[in-house]
Design a protein around this motif. Structure first.
Motif, short mmCIF file in Angstrom:
data_model
loop_
_atom_site.label_atom_id
_atom_site.label_comp_id
_atom_site.label_asym_id
_atom_site.label_seq_id
_atom_site.Cartn_x
_atom_site.Cartn_y
_atom_site.Cartn_z
N ALA B 107 0.84 -1.20 0.00
CA ALA B 107 0.00 0.00 0.00
C ALA B 107 0.87 1.25 0.00
O ALA B 107 0.60 2.22 -0.72
N LEU B 108 1.95 1.22 0.80
CA LEU B 108 2.84 2.38 0.86
C LEU B 108 3.57 2.60 -0.46
O LEU B 108 3.72 3.72 -0.94
N ALA B 109 4.02 1.50 -1.06
CA ALA B 109 4.77 1.62 -2.32
C ALA B 109 3.86 2.12 -3.44
O ALA B 109 4.20 3.06 -4.16
N ALA B 110 2.69 1.49 -3.57
CA ALA B 110 1.77 1.89 -4.64
C ALA B 110 1.32 3.33 -4.44
O ALA B 110 1.17 4.09 -5.40
N GLY B 111 1.13 3.72 -3.18
CA GLY B 111 0.65 5.07 -2.87
C GLY B 111 1.69 6.15 -3.07
O GLY B 111 1.36 7.33 -3.01
N GLN B 112 2.94 5.75 -3.30
CA GLN B 112 3.99 6.76 -3.50
C GLN B 112 4.51 6.81 -4.93
O GLN B 112 5.45 7.55 -5.23
N VAL B 113 3.92 6.04 -5.81
CA VAL B 113 4.35 6.10 -7.21
C VAL B 113 3.91 7.45 -7.80
O VAL B 113 2.74 7.83 -7.68
N SER B 245 5.05 -5.20 7.58
CA SER B 245 5.91 -4.76 6.47
C SER B 245 5.83 -3.25 6.30
O SER B 245 4.89 -2.60 6.74
N THR B 246 6.85 -2.73 5.63
CA THR B 246 6.86 -1.29 5.35
C THR B 246 7.68 -1.03 4.09
O THR B 246 8.38 -1.92 3.59
N TYR B 247 7.55 0.18 3.57
CA TYR B 247 8.31 0.57 2.38
C TYR B 247 8.80 2.01 2.56
O TYR B 247 8.00 2.89 2.86
N TRP B 248 10.08 2.21 2.42
CA TRP B 248 10.66 3.54 2.52
C TRP B 248 11.18 3.95 1.15
O TRP B 248 11.97 3.23 0.53
N LYS B 249 10.77 5.11 0.72
CA LYS B 249 11.16 5.59 -0.61
C LYS B 249 12.00 6.84 -0.49
O LYS B 249 11.61 7.80 0.17
N LEU B 250 13.14 6.83 -1.15
CA LEU B 250 13.99 8.03 -1.18
C LEU B 250 13.84 8.69 -2.55
O LEU B 250 14.00 8.05 -3.59
N ARG B 251 13.51 9.97 -2.53
CA ARG B 251 13.41 10.75 -3.75
C ARG B 251 13.56 12.20 -3.34
O ARG B 251 13.51 12.52 -2.15
N ALA B 264 12.09 -2.12 0.94
CA ALA B 264 10.93 -2.83 1.46
C ALA B 264 11.43 -3.80 2.52
O ALA B 264 12.43 -4.49 2.32
N ALA B 265 10.75 -3.81 3.64
CA ALA B 265 11.14 -4.74 4.71
C ALA B 265 9.88 -5.43 5.21
O ALA B 265 8.84 -4.80 5.37
#
Lengths: 776, 352
Positions: B107-113, B245-251, B264-265
């Protein structure tokens, strides 16, 4: 004629000072046809430019036969086909102070993206196919990409053509230089108790306006050349195109529709000459526009600079001497080269009343995209350096940065003599400060940011996230003293409305609204009675254009004068109807009142004038100033520095700005907020990156990082109103000043949070992390 | 404005129909779901299919259904889990309650695209198959012609601009390299790999299912193991009991930007609070998502900083960012460690 109504006190004003909606807002938000591209012309051809793939090369030969033979192609132009007229593309009043070093098309290219050839064809696809069919025999020359080595002996000479004029020293790639001083800085340094010398670097920023450059040209029924263009300078464009194409001014009409943003990038003739040449060659209407990709490197950028500042102060915080040395790159051509850099000195150094000031500046050519005018016009660079240095000195002295600034800042009644030495390309005029709200800006801004509570003190504390606050004080001008001027024309219609025709150009600044407000207030009518039109060189009076924060004060001054004349005319005719002396009449609420309260409507007066007296009420006026009253600004930033990543996140930006009287506070706040967004990009993210061959690496909105809505911090805008005697209704300006202080306020806040100084823009997380010691 | 070249569009009515068209079209055909990746590439002429097969009208490719998680290794069929149609939009994936509750990393990854507008168009399958990205590749045709192309996009008529070396067989990121170093920039793949996802690929001749990790190859050009004629139709997630689980995005910015690092962890906690199983997957630091094998060493630990540190260290060593995205590469490599450690600490400190 009557002196009519005395100046109305601000509280009595009906239109000026009100948060009225933009007069063109409805058509913009509903998507009506407003912009250059919003017309359909039969037979319109599409123009495309063959851009140089090389940073520096000579065209040994160019063969266009295959391109010309392609069906659907109507014109192919190279340097062989067009007049060779040295000129500058800078949109400046004649005679322009920029070197004449540019040609419509040339046998040499000087940056990646420079013009090689141009094609007009029936479709874009055919035009682009034609470009591919042009064969160029290149002699590739060494690129010159590093401004610190541009003047080294043995470096390739970028402008070796014999016919350029106005270049300071072409053999050394020196486009222009400036050396000026007041007092004796060396003596000043000897008197100083503390001297700091620091170097600062600023990047190539791109305007990133919403609407790229676009032009549509055609020949009208009388065979005159019509240029419909998105420009800040319609009258300069007419003059420049006439000169470059060797046709009389009378054969050219420039139409400026609504502009989708410019920020100075359209204070420049960028595509008009080439589009006109394609129209003349093909006999057909031609559209020439930049794609977003092209806009990034084939239009203009802000001048990158390396600034070395040396400042000497007394122990009590009095600034004694300040020496600013600037090395700047103008890119391939020198448009605005000495004037932008002149501003870096003349609008920055005098903010502090030091007796000894010195400004030395070299502007060099590089084989890189061309720099030009850009909101702030040299000041964002200068203020980043000066306000960072001042902050550092205050810290060294143990003084509060606000107290240090207040102690030294220019104030009402002061005369800035440096401006007299740094006019636009010639001796200028001294600047007298007639209004100054800077102390109030600092006081109110400090309260809004929470200066006392939020200050960390420039020491590194434990913890991952560090917060700090910083301040910068800045000024700008309001028009170019003795240079900028404008005309305005008004005529009355029988329903009590008035046509206001101005040569000024609204590029999103809201100037159409502000000028209409000034006319409405002066005439005593409601805003809907003013029908503003801007601009068309056939139908509107001359205006130098929208730049140098000039429109409200200069064009507005002309509008006010014209409106006063029309008001007096209307009073004369109303006097006949009201049986009262014209000088006793008062115009307000769309009516003209006699002392006893008897009144007639403006419509009745207009009908009487037209049909009874057989007179069209119409007046024009011109306006210029011999001084450029500076708006003042205090910018405060609160930032958060992440010690694990080095990222600097703006948390809160406060802009407290003395703009004189705000004609439209809502629009003024919009200008201030927009300046902060662009200033934050400059501080933290924006930079046009060139690779080792001078090619842009990030010429698109994905990779060139302007701040988005999600990245914006909390914004507070405080309008500090002062009464400027030279401005209409006391107005100064707001368009540019707000950008100047953002980067230094952010850098100073980062220092407050970490104890580290960042002297290179944009402030990148890797640099911050390295400075933090790159723990672990 | 850049415009796409002419192409033929076929609106497929079913997966079978699309597969047949894809097989017929051969090399000239490409699939279009949301179009947010393919269409810009067509405008830049980096991908120029003569035939575009639209998947948008195929209802069976959309939606989130319970079950089907199975397990790539042939475990119990339809035993719990979740199946997501490949053409489910990223916005739908991010907002699906079943995803948000149990598969938070996705959810976190898809929501940050990208941006909200692009997530409304872009699909999960499209993001998994996202073209790899590179400074030298994601440029206009004129720009790429000026550098004389590169091996990932060698140009239609080969390089002929004189004065520049022949780039059509080169990778400008590492000119002595025999391979392309374009960067895998999908946000959802690291998240899904960490969650143990499998995917279904369909073709005329039949279907196959494989662990998502096996869909990728460490090659900027041939970055997918998807075979000609195959269509990614569904993503299957195993039952999530016990996992966090979680997803951290660097940008650089809070919107728009592709990741310059994705972490992703996913951790399964045994009763008692010790780690039973842990996975860490990196995105945007190679031409494929990278599984960090050292995450297995977390088993038995309580996710202490001491246990996390060597995993973060190993992840940073594994990452091979090159100078072809935003930000300085040395800094990006440093950030791997902070982001991995940060993501794992978050899983430790956030109550389930």
């Amino acid at each position: 004629m009557s002196g009519a109504s005395p100046p109305s006190p601000p509280s009595r004003r009906a239109v000026v000072g009100r948060r009225v909606r933009k007069v063109d807002g409805f058509k913009l938000v509903t998507g009506r046809t407003a912009f250059t591209d919003d017309i359909a012309l039969p037979g319109l051809l599409v123009g495309r430019i063959l851009a140089s793939p090389h940073a520096h090369a000579r065209i040994r030969d160019i063969d266009t036969r295959r391109a010309k033979a392609l069906p659907g192609v109507h014109a192919v132009l190279t340097w062989k086909d067009v007049p060779r007229v040295p000129h500058t593309t800078a949109g400046q009043a004649w005679p322009e102070p920029s070197p004449y070093d540019t040609y419509l098309l040339d046998s040499k290219v000087r940056f990646v993206g420079d013009r090689v050839a141009a094609v007009a064809a029936e479709t874009r696809a055919v035009a682009e196919e034609a470009l591919r069919l042009i064969e160029v025999d290149w002699e590739v020359l060494p690129p010159v990409l590093d401004m610190e080595h541009a003047m080294d002996p043995g470096t390739a000479v970028i402008h070796d053509e014999p016919d350029a004029t106005g270049i300071r020293d072409a053999a050394r790639n020196l486009a222009g230089d400036i050396h000026t001083h007041i007092g004796d800085v060396e003596a000043g340094f000897r008197e100083s108790d503390l001297i700091l010398e620091r170097e600062y670097r600023t990047p190539r920023q791109q305007h990133a306006m919403l609407e790229p450059h676009i032009v549509i040209c055609w020949l009208d029924a009388d065979n005159r050349l019509v240029i419909r263009t998105s420009t800040q300078i319609p009258f300069h464009v007419r003059r420049q195109v006439a000169m470059i194409l060797r046709i009389p001014v009378s054969r050219i009409r420039v139409i400026k529709p609504r502009i989708g943003g410019g920020f100075g990038g359209k204070q420049e003739m960028v595509l008009e000459d080439l589009c006109a040449a394609l129209t003349l060659a093909s006999g057909r209407p031609v559209k020439l526009e930049y794609s977003r990709h092209e806009e990034f490197f084939m239009a203009r950028t802000r001048h990158p600079q390396i600034l070395r500042l040396r400042m000497g102060v007394k122990r009590d915080g009095t600034i004694v001497a300040h020496h600013m040395r600037v090395l700047a790159a103008t890119g391939a051509y020198g448009s605005h080269c000495t004037t932008v850099q002149g501003n870096t000195g003349s609008k920055v150094l005098p903010l502090y009343r030091a007796p000894h000031l010195r400004f030395d500046c070299d502007v060099v050519y590089l084989t890189t995209p061309q720099a030009g005018a850009f909101r702030g016009y040299g000041c964002p660079q200068g203020y980043f350096a000066q306000e960072s240095l001042v902050d550092e000195i205050a810290h060294e002295l143990g003084m509060d940065p606000i107290a240090f600034r207040l102690k030294n800042a220019i104030r009402q009644g002061d005369v800035d003599e440096l401006s007299a030495q740094l006019g636009e390309g010639k001796k200028g005029l001294p600047r007298t400060i007639r209004s100054c709200g800077l102390p109030e800006c600092l006081e109110k801004g400090a309260a809004a940011i929470g200066w006392k509570e939020q200050r960390n003190g420039g020491v590194r504390r434990p913890g991952r996230l560090l917060r700090g606050v910083g301040v910068a004080t800045t000024m700008q001008g309001s028009g170019i003293a003795g240079v900028d001027f404008a005309g305005a024309f008004l005529k009355a219609n029988e329903d009590g409305s008035f046509n206001l025709q101005v040569g000024a150009t609204d590029l999103g600044t809201g100037s159409d609204t502000v000028l209409a407000q000034i006319a409405a207030e002066t005439l005593g009518v409601s805003l809907d009675k003013i029908l503003i039109y801007s601009s068309d060189t056939d139908f509107t009076p001359f205006d130098v254009g929208a730049y140098a924060s000039s429109t409200t004060i200069i064009s507005g001054g002309a509008v006010k004068k014209a409106a006063e004349k029309v008001r007096d005319d209307m009073c004369c005719f109303a006097a006949q109807l009201l049986d009262a002396p014209p000088e006793d009449l008062v115009c307000r609420d769309n009516r003209v009142f006699a002392p006893g309260g008897k009144s007639v409507s403006m419509a009745e007066v207009a009908v009487h004038a037209l049909y009874k007296e057989k007179t069209q009420v119409m007046e024009g006026a011109s306006h210029f100033n011999t001084d450029s009253p500076p708006p003042f600004c205090a910018t405060f930033a609160e930032v958060e520095v992440d010690t694990e990543t080095g990222r600097v996140r703006p948390v809160h930006l406060v802009t407290a700005v003395d703009l004189g009287v705000a004609i439209n506070p809502m629009q003024a706040e919009g200008q201030a907020e927009g300046a902060v967004a662009q200033g934050l990009g400059y501080a933290l993210a924006e930079e046009l990156v060139l690779d080792g061959r001078g090619r842009p690496a990030n010429a698109n909105f994905c990779d060139y990082k302007i701040f988005t809505a999600k990245d914006m911090p909390k914004l507070t805008t405080i309008l500090v109103e002062t009464e400027e005697p030279l401005g209409p209704f006391g107005a100064k300006s707001i368009a540019e000043v707000g950008i100047n202080g953002v980067a230094p306020a952010v850098a100073n806040a980062a220092f407050d949070a970490t104890g580290l100084r960042f002297r290179r823009l944009p402030i990148r997380p890797d640099a911050v992390l390295a400075a933090l010691g790159g723990r672990r | 404005m850049m415009r796409a070249p002419d192409f033929r569009y076929y609106a497929a009515r079913s997966v079978r129909d699309a597969a047949a068209a894809l097989e017929d079209g051969g090399n000239a055909a490409m699939l279009l779901a949301g179009g947010t990746d393919l269409v810009p590439n067509m405008k830049r002429r980096t991908q120029t299919p003569a035939l575009v097969i639209g998947l948008r009208g195929i209802g069976e490719l959309r939606g989130v259904r319970a079950g089907g998680g199975g397990g790539g290794g042939g475990g119990g069929r339809r035993a719990g889990g979740l199946t997501l149609g490949a053409c489910t939009t990223l916005a739908e994936v991010a907002a699906a309650p079943a995803v948000g509750r149990r598969y938070r990393a996705l959810a976190l990854a898809a929501g940050q695209v990208a941006t909200p507008q692009l997530r409304n168009m872009g699909t999960l399958g499209g993001n998994l198959c996202l073209d790899t990205r590179c400074t030298y590749y994601d440029q206009s045709e004129e720009w790429r012609r000026a550098i004389n192309w590169c091996m990932k996009a060698p140009g239609s008529n080969g390089g002929h601009a004189c004065g520049t070396p022949d780039g059509a067989s080169l990778c400008w990121v590492a000119t002595s390299s025999p391979r392309c170093w374009a960067v895998s920039s999908t946000d959802t793949a690291p998240a899904l790999i960490a969650l143990g996802a499998t995917v279904t690929l369909a073709r005329v001749a039949g279907r196959r299912r494989l662990p998502l990790e096996k869909l990728y190859r460490d090659d900027g050009m041939a970055y997918l193991t998807r075979e000609p004629g195959e269509i990614l139709t569904a993503v299957h997630l195993p039952a999530a009991a016990g996992w966090r689980s979680t997803y951290w995005k660097l940008r650089r910015r809070g919107s728009f930007d592709f990741p310059v690092l994705g972490v992703a962890a996913a951790v399964r906690f045994a009763t008692g609070g010790a780690v039973a199983d842990a996975r860490v997957v990196l995105g945007a630091v190679a031409s494929r998502p990278l599984v960090v094998p050292e995450a297995a060493t977390l088993a038995g630990s309580r996710l202490t900083d001491e246990a996390i540190e060597p995993v973060a260290e190993a992840a940073a060593a594994l990452a091979t960012p090159l100078d072809n995205t935003d930000f300085a590469l040395a800094w990006r490599k440093k950030m791997v460690r902070h982001y991995v450690a940060g993501a794992l600490r978050e899983l430790r400190d956030t109550p389930s």
